[in-house]
Design a protein around this motif. Sequence first.
Motif, PDB file in Angstrom:
ATOM      1  N   GLU A  35       0.828  -1.211   0.000  1.00 39.61           N
ATOM      2  CA  GLU A  35       0.000   0.000   0.000  1.00 39.61           C
ATOM      3  C   GLU A  35       0.860   1.259   0.000  1.00 39.61           C
ATOM      4  OE1 GLU A  35      -2.555  -0.478   3.391  1.00 39.61           O
ATOM      5  OE2 GLU A  35      -3.720  -2.068   2.439  1.00 39.61           O
ATOM      6  N   LYS A  39       1.294   4.245  -2.894  1.00 45.07           N
ATOM      7  CA  LYS A  39       1.178   5.683  -2.630  1.00 45.07           C
ATOM      8  C   LYS A  39       2.406   6.430  -3.124  1.00 45.07           C
ATOM      9  CE  LYS A  39      -1.754   5.564   1.460  1.00 45.07           C
ATOM     10  NZ  LYS A  39      -1.791   5.840   2.909  1.00 45.07           N
ATOM     11  N   GLU A  42       2.172   6.734  -6.824  1.00 44.53           N
ATOM     12  CA  GLU A  42       1.187   7.746  -7.195  1.00 44.53           C
ATOM     13  C   GLU A  42       1.753   9.156  -7.002  1.00 44.53           C
ATOM     14  OE1 GLU A  42      -2.249   6.901  -4.807  1.00 44.53           O
ATOM     15  OE2 GLU A  42      -2.695   5.055  -5.911  1.00 44.53           O
ATOM     16  N   THR A  43       2.493   9.355  -5.919  1.00 43.31           N
ATOM     17  CA  THR A  43       3.095  10.659  -5.652  1.00 43.31           C
ATOM     18  C   THR A  43       4.105  11.012  -6.727  1.00 43.31           C
ATOM     19  OG1 THR A  43       2.801  10.363  -3.282  1.00 43.31           O
ATOM     20  CG2 THR A  43       4.384  12.026  -3.958  1.00 43.31           C
ATOM     21  N   GLU A  76       6.915   8.201   4.537  1.00 40.90           N
ATOM     22  CA  GLU A  76       6.592   6.890   3.978  1.00 40.90           C
ATOM     23  C   GLU A  76       7.857   6.095   3.679  1.00 40.90           C
ATOM     24  OE1 GLU A  76       4.195   8.097   0.659  1.00 40.90           O
ATOM     25  OE2 GLU A  76       2.361   8.165   1.872  1.00 40.90           O
TER      26      GLU A  76
END
Length: 135
Positions: A35, A39, A42-43, A76
């Motif tokens: 997950e 992310k 996507e960033t 992250e």
Amino acid sequence: MALTEAKLLAMPESEYMNAEQLQFFRERLTQMREELQQKVDETVEHMREQETVADPADRATVEEEHALELRTRDRERKLLKKIDQALVRITDESYGYCEETGEPIGLARLLARPTATLSVEAQTRRERMQKMFAD
């Protein structure tokens, strides 16, 4: 049949970090990792789609949003590193035990924070020491 949180917590202490529990946490950490990686991807894609804005106020807003995204991505990235370290500890079967005392961290704490490396007591002691020497 998959192990649930309720079944995990109902297990006797004598079965702490048995193969079934280690597999439960391996799956949970792997899912967290996937997950987070999604992310991050996507960033990165969003940052590539950077649009040129002529208005200085709009440009400032876009730059602030990008700065926030980069800070989030940095957090992250650090979490991904902790997840990888936890997966290594599962492999060498040291997962679930405090790195300072060797005592069990506890299932409830690991469910709340699967990357935990310290028991609640050791973490509290470390935070107290950091406060004392931070001044």
